[in-house]
Design an enzyme around this catalytic site. Structure first.
Site, mmCIF file in Angstrom:
data_model
loop_
_atom_site.group_PDB
_atom_site.id
_atom_site.type_symbol
_atom_site.label_atom_id
_atom_site.label_comp_id
_atom_site.label_asym_id
_atom_site.label_seq_id
_atom_site.Cartn_x
_atom_site.Cartn_y
_atom_site.Cartn_z
ATOM 1 N N ASP A 26 66.218 22.447 75.598
ATOM 2 C CA ASP A 26 67.149 22.076 76.590
ATOM 3 C C ASP A 26 67.011 20.679 77.058
ATOM 4 O O ASP A 26 66.827 19.979 78.127
ATOM 5 C CB ASP A 26 67.004 22.982 77.951
ATOM 6 C CG ASP A 26 65.610 22.670 78.612
ATOM 7 O OD1 ASP A 26 64.717 22.242 77.879
ATOM 8 O OD2 ASP A 26 65.391 22.853 79.820
ATOM 9 N N ASP A 30 61.248 15.303 77.482
ATOM 10 C CA ASP A 30 59.983 15.678 76.644
ATOM 11 C C ASP A 30 60.664 16.545 75.320
ATOM 12 O O ASP A 30 60.140 16.490 74.262
ATOM 13 C CB ASP A 30 58.997 16.383 77.543
ATOM 14 C CG ASP A 30 59.505 17.665 78.119
ATOM 15 O OD1 ASP A 30 60.452 17.923 78.674
ATOM 16 O OD2 ASP A 30 58.821 18.518 78.410
ATOM 17 N N ASP A 31 61.757 17.286 75.635
ATOM 18 C CA ASP A 31 62.259 18.021 74.451
ATOM 19 C C ASP A 31 62.661 16.926 73.138
ATOM 20 O O ASP A 31 62.412 17.138 72.028
ATOM 21 C CB ASP A 31 63.640 18.720 74.945
ATOM 22 C CG ASP A 31 63.412 19.734 75.929
ATOM 23 O OD1 ASP A 31 63.330 21.053 75.847
ATOM 24 O OD2 ASP A 31 63.454 19.442 77.058
ATOM 25 N N ASN A 175 55.190 24.229 88.862
ATOM 26 C CA ASN A 175 55.904 22.887 89.145
ATOM 27 C C ASN A 175 57.409 22.894 89.584
ATOM 28 O O ASN A 175 57.844 21.942 89.647
ATOM 29 C CB ASN A 175 55.921 21.991 87.562
ATOM 30 C CG ASN A 175 56.696 22.715 86.749
ATOM 31 O OD1 ASN A 175 57.285 23.733 86.559
ATOM 32 N ND2 ASN A 175 56.628 21.998 85.308
ATOM 33 N N GLU A 181 56.728 28.032 86.916
ATOM 34 C CA GLU A 181 56.871 27.092 86.039
ATOM 35 C C GLU A 181 58.518 26.862 85.477
ATOM 36 O O GLU A 181 58.939 27.848 85.677
ATOM 37 C CB GLU A 181 56.219 27.051 84.738
ATOM 38 C CG GLU A 181 56.364 25.972 83.654
ATOM 39 C CD GLU A 181 57.698 26.184 82.747
ATOM 40 O OE1 GLU A 181 57.908 25.218 82.253
ATOM 41 O OE2 GLU A 181 57.826 27.456 82.613
ATOM 42 N N ASN A 183 60.852 26.658 82.971
ATOM 43 C CA ASN A 183 61.291 27.238 82.011
ATOM 44 C C ASN A 183 61.785 28.717 82.421
ATOM 45 O O ASN A 183 62.503 29.394 82.335
ATOM 46 C CB ASN A 183 60.725 27.133 80.635
ATOM 47 C CG ASN A 183 60.788 25.758 80.210
ATOM 48 O OD1 ASN A 183 61.888 25.130 80.326
ATOM 49 N ND2 ASN A 183 60.103 25.458 79.158
ATOM 50 N N HIS A 288 55.179 18.223 77.797
ATOM 51 C CA HIS A 288 54.848 19.847 77.663
ATOM 52 C C HIS A 288 55.414 20.318 76.129
ATOM 53 O O HIS A 288 54.742 20.794 75.450
ATOM 54 C CB HIS A 288 55.607 20.451 78.598
ATOM 55 C CG HIS A 288 55.293 20.105 80.064
ATOM 56 N ND1 HIS A 288 54.637 20.606 80.914
ATOM 57 C CD2 HIS A 288 56.175 19.245 80.548
ATOM 58 C CE1 HIS A 288 54.529 19.754 82.313
ATOM 59 N NE2 HIS A 288 55.747 18.993 81.969
ATOM 60 N N ASP A 289 56.676 19.794 76.066
ATOM 61 C CA ASP A 289 57.357 20.325 74.846
ATOM 62 C C ASP A 289 56.817 19.833 73.509
ATOM 63 O O ASP A 289 56.654 20.541 72.681
ATOM 64 C CB ASP A 289 58.842 19.938 74.830
ATOM 65 C CG ASP A 289 59.566 20.937 75.965
ATOM 66 O OD1 ASP A 289 58.662 21.763 76.429
ATOM 67 O OD2 ASP A 289 60.700 20.384 76.442
HETATM 68 C C1 BDR Z 1 59.329 22.344 81.198
HETATM 69 O O1 BDR Z 1 60.400 22.201 81.907
HETATM 70 C C2 BDR Z 1 61.332 21.215 81.413
HETATM 71 O O2 BDR Z 1 61.869 20.215 82.300
HETATM 72 C C3 BDR Z 1 60.306 20.309 80.522
HETATM 73 O O3 BDR Z 1 61.514 20.138 79.376
HETATM 74 C C4 BDR Z 1 59.743 21.531 79.967
HETATM 75 O O4 BDR Z 1 60.101 22.488 78.828
HETATM 76 C C5 BDR Z 1 58.106 22.083 81.809
HETATM 77 O O5 BDR Z 1 57.946 23.033 83.020
HETATM 78 CA CA CA Z 2 62.241 21.650 77.670
#
Ligand code: BDR
Ligand code: CA
Length: 363
Positions: A26, A30-31, A175, A181, A183, A288-289
């Site tokens: 998405d 970080d993706d 988060n 979390e 996703n 993360h990604d």
């Molecule tokens: C995930 O949430 C998204 O905002 C980031 O791209 C990552 O995949 C981390 O919680």
């Molecule tokens: Ca992501």
């Protein structure tokens, strides 16, 4: 199709030992770093990318994904759009984390490569059927597309070689809400479908035919992957430029104004680091990604524990929580291999070396 099945075989058998992956994302800052890492990795073949609504709406995800692949010099990779909304909830995006367009302060030329005519979940099913037991699916987004794919093809878990999921918070705080979390929080119904389908025995399966459990990287490990300004400086130095992307005079690329990949990273990450500075109290960014993508190529980057996980759907405060049976009180077979430790130094060394080299080549 770009994917060549011989690549899964050792060199002695005519292959090149590359891991063929489908990335569901998405994009998202970080993706985008994960996509750059995938393209930069000689042990990875990106078969296709499917786009899920999440950090930004799905049209913008598809635009960002194609722009980043073009930046990386891979406009040939198939990019398919998925469902526009989570399965049962309204889409909530996250402009405060990734910026209104999803790539922070970065600006890229409009995408020129075409969008695939295929629907993302259909692409996942069709490619898995075409290459049974060979593909690794890496999910960096809400699990909407993957849930639709497995509803369409219940054998999907057995058709894939491996699934690596960025999602959940198994022992650590959330988060998005105190225990959730992002996703999983965006589409908890999809996460539940995927965790059950991929971790279950399946109606006809003998034990030996059970698919490999998905590897899940939650915030427990991904928040240990803190990208700091010094990491970006090391990457830029490898690419022969300054951390903002400007080319050093006297370098091999002197004369060009900027290194486009380093400039992109600097602009996207400045936004992401400012966000983390406000919410997480350090000037840097959780990546993360990219850690999940790197783990798909080399699972030795993490240590996992097999556990039983359910997604809370009916909580007053906890919907989207990944409820994890660490003490085995449910007495049920595990359905996920949850990452509990990660070798983040090794990961960052690889990230810097690979993406730095790609940036130098694309200078
Ligand atoms: C995930 O949430 C998204 O905002 C980031 O791209 C990552 O995949 C981390 O919680
Ligand atoms: Ca992501």
């Amino acid at each position: 199709m770009a994917y060549d099945p011989t690549m899964n075989k050792p060199a002695a058998e005519g292959g090149t030992l590359r891991t063929p992956v489908i990335v569901d994302c998405d994009t998202g800052i970080d993706d985008s770093l994960a996509l750059l890492y995938a393209v930069a990795s000689s042990d990875c073949e990106v078969v296709a990318v499917t786009c899920t609504a999440g950090n930004v709406d799905v049209r913008q995800v598809a635009e960002n994904t194609r722009c980043v692949l073009e930046l990386a010099g891979r406009p040939d990779i198939e990019v398919a759009i998925g469902r526009e909304t989570p399965l049962a909830r309204k889409l909530v995006t996250t402009p405060e984390t990734h910026g209104h367009g999803g790539i922070g302060y970065a600006e890229l030329p409009p995408a020129r490569m075409p969008l695939s005519p295929r629907f993302g979940p259909d692409l996942i099913v069709e490619e898995a059927r075409r290459h049974p037991g060979e593909l690794t699916l890496v999910t960096l987004a809400p699990l909407t597309n993957v849930a639709l794919a497995v509803l369409r093809e219940p054998e999907l878990p057995r058709l894939l070689r491996r699934v690596v999921i960025m999602g959940g918070s198994y022992r650590s705080p959330g988060n998005t809400a105190p225990t959730t979390e992002w996703n999983v929080n965006v589409d908890p119904e999809a996460a539940r479908i995927v965790f059950e389908a991929f971790g279950g025995e399946g109606s006809n399966a003998r034990w030996s035919e059970r698919p490999a459990r998905p590897i899940a990287l939650g915030l427990d490990v991904t928040e240990r992957a803190k990208l700091l300004p010094e990491h970006l400086a090391r990457l830029a130095a490898l690419a022969g430029c300054e951390p903002d992307g400007s080319i050093r005079s006297g370098g091999s690329s002197a004369g060009s104004a900027v290194n486009p990949i380093v400039r992109y990273l600097a602009d996207a990450l400045r936004f992401y680091m400012e966000f983390h500075s406000r919410y997480d109290h350090f000037y840097g960014a959780f990546v993360h990604d990219p850690l999940a993508l790197a783990t798909a190529l080399d699972p030795t980057l993490v240590r996992t524990e097999a556990v039983t996980v359910e997604v809370e759907l009916g909580g007053r405060l906890t919907t989207g929580e990944t409820v994890t049976d660490w003490r085995r009180v449910w007495g049920r077979p595990p359905n996920l291999d949850v990452a509990v430790e990660a070798d983040v130094d090794r990961f960052f060394d690889r990230f810097i070396e690979r993406v730095g080299k790609l940036a130098a080549e694309r200078s």
